[in-house]
Design a protein around this motif. Structure first.
Motif, PDB file in Angstrom:
ATOM      1  N   GLY A 259       8.473   0.906   7.561  1.00  0.00           N
ATOM      2  CA  GLY A 259       8.535   2.219   8.186  1.00  0.00           C
ATOM      3  C   GLY A 259       7.144   2.801   8.319  1.00  0.00           C
ATOM      4  O   GLY A 259       6.168   2.079   8.509  1.00  0.00           O
ATOM      5  N   ARG A 260       7.060   4.113   8.224  1.00  0.00           N
ATOM      6  CA  ARG A 260       5.779   4.820   8.265  1.00  0.00           C
ATOM      7  C   ARG A 260       5.663   5.638   6.984  1.00  0.00           C
ATOM      8  O   ARG A 260       6.629   6.253   6.541  1.00  0.00           O
ATOM      9  CB  ARG A 260       5.693   5.731   9.494  1.00  0.00           C
ATOM     10  CG  ARG A 260       5.603   4.954  10.794  1.00  0.00           C
ATOM     11  CD  ARG A 260       5.685   5.872  12.004  1.00  0.00           C
ATOM     12  NE  ARG A 260       4.569   6.797  12.079  1.00  0.00           N
ATOM     13  CZ  ARG A 260       3.361   6.476  12.551  1.00  0.00           C
ATOM     14  NH1 ARG A 260       3.117   5.238  12.957  1.00  0.00           N
ATOM     15  NH2 ARG A 260       2.405   7.367  12.618  1.00  0.00           N
ATOM     16  N   THR A 261       4.478   5.606   6.400  1.00  0.00           N
ATOM     17  CA  THR A 261       4.298   6.302   5.139  1.00  0.00           C
ATOM     18  C   THR A 261       3.195   7.343   5.236  1.00  0.00           C
ATOM     19  O   THR A 261       2.151   7.103   5.846  1.00  0.00           O
ATOM     20  CB  THR A 261       3.969   5.322   3.992  1.00  0.00           C
ATOM     21  OG1 THR A 261       3.790   6.062   2.786  1.00  0.00           O
ATOM     22  CG2 THR A 261       2.705   4.508   4.272  1.00  0.00           C
ATOM     23  N   GLU A 262       3.463   8.509   4.655  1.00  0.00           N
ATOM     24  CA  GLU A 262       2.456   9.548   4.467  1.00  0.00           C
ATOM     25  C   GLU A 262       2.257   9.800   2.968  1.00  0.00           C
ATOM     26  O   GLU A 262       1.829  10.876   2.563  1.00  0.00           O
ATOM     27  CB  GLU A 262       2.879  10.842   5.167  1.00  0.00           C
ATOM     28  CG  GLU A 262       2.956  10.724   6.683  1.00  0.00           C
ATOM     29  CD  GLU A 262       3.348  12.040   7.337  1.00  0.00           C
ATOM     30  OE1 GLU A 262       3.639  13.020   6.615  1.00  0.00           O
ATOM     31  OE2 GLU A 262       3.364  12.092   8.579  1.00  0.00           O
ATOM     32  N   LEU A 263       2.571   8.789   2.161  1.00  0.00           N
ATOM     33  CA  LEU A 263       2.507   8.940   0.711  1.00  0.00           C
ATOM     34  C   LEU A 263       1.095   9.306   0.261  1.00  0.00           C
ATOM     35  O   LEU A 263       0.146   8.584   0.523  1.00  0.00           O
ATOM     36  CB  LEU A 263       2.948   7.638   0.034  1.00  0.00           C
ATOM     37  CG  LEU A 263       2.907   7.614  -1.491  1.00  0.00           C
ATOM     38  CD1 LEU A 263       3.850   8.661  -2.073  1.00  0.00           C
ATOM     39  CD2 LEU A 263       3.257   6.217  -2.004  1.00  0.00           C
ATOM     40  N   PHE A 264       0.979  10.451  -0.413  1.00  0.00           N
ATOM     41  CA  PHE A 264      -0.286  10.924  -0.959  1.00  0.00           C
ATOM     42  C   PHE A 264      -0.176  10.827  -2.471  1.00  0.00           C
ATOM     43  O   PHE A 264       0.548  11.598  -3.103  1.00  0.00           O
ATOM     44  CB  PHE A 264      -0.558  12.354  -0.507  1.00  0.00           C
ATOM     45  CG  PHE A 264      -1.894  12.904  -0.928  1.00  0.00           C
ATOM     46  CD1 PHE A 264      -2.939  12.086  -1.324  1.00  0.00           C
ATOM     47  CD2 PHE A 264      -2.118  14.274  -0.912  1.00  0.00           C
ATOM     48  CE1 PHE A 264      -4.172  12.601  -1.702  1.00  0.00           C
ATOM     49  CE2 PHE A 264      -3.340  14.811  -1.284  1.00  0.00           C
ATOM     50  CZ  PHE A 264      -4.366  13.968  -1.679  1.00  0.00           C
ATOM     51  N   ILE A 265      -0.877   9.871  -3.041  1.00  0.00           N
ATOM     52  CA  ILE A 265      -0.775   9.616  -4.475  1.00  0.00           C
ATOM     53  C   ILE A 265      -1.816  10.452  -5.205  1.00  0.00           C
ATOM     54  O   ILE A 265      -3.023  10.294  -4.997  1.00  0.00           O
ATOM     55  CB  ILE A 265      -0.955   8.122  -4.765  1.00  0.00           C
ATOM     56  CG1 ILE A 265       0.208   7.329  -4.134  1.00  0.00           C
ATOM     57  CG2 ILE A 265      -1.036   7.864  -6.269  1.00  0.00           C
ATOM     58  CD1 ILE A 265       0.096   5.841  -4.282  1.00  0.00           C
ATOM     59  N   THR A 266      -1.335  11.352  -6.058  1.00  0.00           N
ATOM     60  CA  THR A 266      -2.198  12.260  -6.813  1.00  0.00           C
ATOM     61  C   THR A 266      -1.850  12.146  -8.300  1.00  0.00           C
ATOM     62  O   THR A 266      -0.815  11.581  -8.661  1.00  0.00           O
ATOM     63  CB  THR A 266      -1.991  13.715  -6.340  1.00  0.00           C
ATOM     64  OG1 THR A 266      -0.620  14.089  -6.572  1.00  0.00           O
ATOM     65  CG2 THR A 266      -2.309  13.878  -4.860  1.00  0.00           C
ATOM     66  N   PRO A 267      -2.732  12.640  -9.177  1.00  0.00           N
ATOM     67  CA  PRO A 267      -2.438  12.564 -10.612  1.00  0.00           C
ATOM     68  C   PRO A 267      -1.061  13.130 -10.948  1.00  0.00           C
ATOM     69  O   PRO A 267      -0.656  14.175 -10.452  1.00  0.00           O
ATOM     70  CB  PRO A 267      -3.563  13.406 -11.227  1.00  0.00           C
ATOM     71  CG  PRO A 267      -4.715  13.174 -10.301  1.00  0.00           C
ATOM     72  CD  PRO A 267      -4.102  13.159  -8.926  1.00  0.00           C
ATOM     73  N   GLY A 268      -0.342  12.380 -11.782  1.00  0.00           N
ATOM     74  CA  GLY A 268       1.034  12.712 -12.111  1.00  0.00           C
ATOM     75  C   GLY A 268       2.032  11.828 -11.407  1.00  0.00           C
ATOM     76  O   GLY A 268       3.224  11.824 -11.757  1.00  0.00           O
ATOM     77  N   PHE A 269       1.553  11.047 -10.409  1.00  0.00           N
ATOM     78  CA  PHE A 269       2.446  10.146  -9.677  1.00  0.00           C
ATOM     79  C   PHE A 269       2.952   9.055 -10.618  1.00  0.00           C
ATOM     80  O   PHE A 269       2.202   8.513 -11.436  1.00  0.00           O
ATOM     81  CB  PHE A 269       1.685   9.513  -8.505  1.00  0.00           C
ATOM     82  CG  PHE A 269       2.505   8.537  -7.702  1.00  0.00           C
ATOM     83  CD1 PHE A 269       3.373   8.985  -6.726  1.00  0.00           C
ATOM     84  CD2 PHE A 269       2.402   7.169  -7.913  1.00  0.00           C
ATOM     85  CE1 PHE A 269       4.119   8.099  -5.971  1.00  0.00           C
ATOM     86  CE2 PHE A 269       3.144   6.273  -7.178  1.00  0.00           C
ATOM     87  CZ  PHE A 269       4.011   6.735  -6.194  1.00  0.00           C
ATOM     88  N   GLU A 270       4.227   8.714 -10.507  1.00  0.00           N
ATOM     89  CA  GLU A 270       4.814   7.657 -11.323  1.00  0.00           C
ATOM     90  C   GLU A 270       4.754   6.330 -10.573  1.00  0.00           C
ATOM     91  O   GLU A 270       5.480   6.118  -9.600  1.00  0.00           O
ATOM     92  CB  GLU A 270       6.269   7.994 -11.662  1.00  0.00           C
ATOM     93  CG  GLU A 270       6.940   6.933 -12.534  1.00  0.00           C
ATOM     94  CD  GLU A 270       8.400   7.222 -12.803  1.00  0.00           C
ATOM     95  OE1 GLU A 270       9.072   6.325 -13.339  1.00  0.00           O
ATOM     96  OE2 GLU A 270       8.861   8.339 -12.465  1.00  0.00           O
TER      97      GLU A 270
END
Length: 328
Positions: A259-270
């Protein structure tokens, strides 16, 4: 989260302008043990073994900078940025004010190549390619804006395993790997699998919002084969080669395999998949640096201090770091 927490001083002289030869001679800051150890990428096979899975992004970089002209003769440059779901592209068109919507742009032999469409936000334009795929014979790869030296061999901005055309920027951590290094990793008992994430030029866009969480990620197309996800589930350690590979795997773990991802991984991400990350050294205040901080914690700063003090080369053509994930 304050954007200033992800700033650091990067001397211009440490921004690599040309790729190192051979590829695997790049330095490798190994942060998977107690303290950082200075190695080279050629040493990677000694750091993996049975039960490990190396995952690479095999997207191939397109010749996204197209040198065209109007049928009336005026030269126009089209820089493809990202393909959108309807098949058209977002692009930069220069000189844009002289190219109204509906203008057809052609190659030097009068071959129709692009139809320019509507104006979009941030100075972008919608464009439609008039043939199937990006014409490989008409364009050049678009190097990041901080690289000012011409690239003698365009293949040096491709990984050795690049397969599926779709990116407009390289998955740069993989530029260090050679077929020999990958074969040596397999001889040590590690397996190798692939994902496909189309890297956009937006990956170089700095965070401009004062609060990190207000930053909007650029969307990127990805596909994770079912056999790759199954291999990740079986592996003792998943080693992601590059932040694009990590984002593809973690996006798939959160939802669909493609698909398409806009995942923004920031501190606290599991993190659900990746245990170890092979990555280059990133720009100050970038979303990639925030991702690194989420992955390895506050020690990213001390590792960068070491790399700066030891004259590591930074950014796309620079050196690399191997780092394990901080405990949840």
């Amino acid at each position: 989260m304050d954007r200033e927490a992800y700033e650091y001083e990067l001397p211009a002289g440490q921004i690599a302008q040309v790729p190192i030869e051979p590829r695997s001679a790049a330095r490798l800051l190994d942060a998977t043990g107690g303290g950082p150890v200075h190695r080279q990428v050629v040493d990677l096979p000694a750091l993996v073994g049975a039960g490990d899975l190396l995952v690479v992004n095999d997207s191939r970089v397109l010749p996204a900078r197209l040198h065209l002209h109007k049928r009336t003769g005026g030269a126009v440059e089209v820089l493809l940025l990202e393909q959108v779901p309807d098949g058209s592209w977002e692009a930069l068109v220069r000189p844009g004010r002289r190219v109204p919507a509906g203008t057809e742009l052609v190659s030097g032999d009068a071959r129709p190549v692009v139809e320019v469409g509507a104006h979009l936000a941030d100075g972008r334009r919608q464009v439609h390619l008039l043939a199937e795929g990006v014409p490989e014979d008409l364009g050049t790869v678009a190097l990041p804006p901080y690289i000012h030296e011409p690239l003698a061999d365009p293949e040096r901005y491709q990984t050795v395993y690049a397969a599926r055309p779709g990116s407009v920027a390289a998955p740069t951590a993989g530029l260090h790997l050679t077929n020999e290094v990958l074969a040596a990793c397999e001889q040590r008992g590690a397996a190798v699998a692939t994902v496909d994430l189309a890297v956009g030029l937006g990956t170089f866009r700095p965070i401009t919002a004062e609060r990190v969480e207000d930053h909007r990620m650029h969307a990127e197309r990805y596909a994770v084969p079912a056999e790759t996800m199954a291999a990740c589930e079986r592996a003792d350690r998943v080693v992601a080669v590059g932040t694009t590979t990590l984002r593809a795997l973690e996006s798939a773990a959160l939802g669909d395999l493609a698909g398409r991802t806009e995942l923004f991984i920031t501190p606290g991400f599991e993190f659900r998949v990746v245990d170890v990350l092979l990555t280059n050294f990133h720009q100050p205040g970038s979303s990639l640096l925030v991702l690194l901080a989420a992955f390895c914690g506050a020690r990213w700063r001390s590792l960068y201090d070491v790399a700066l003090a030891e004259d590591y080369r930074f950014l796309s053509f620079g050196d690399a770091m191997l780092v394990d994930r901080q405990p949840s």
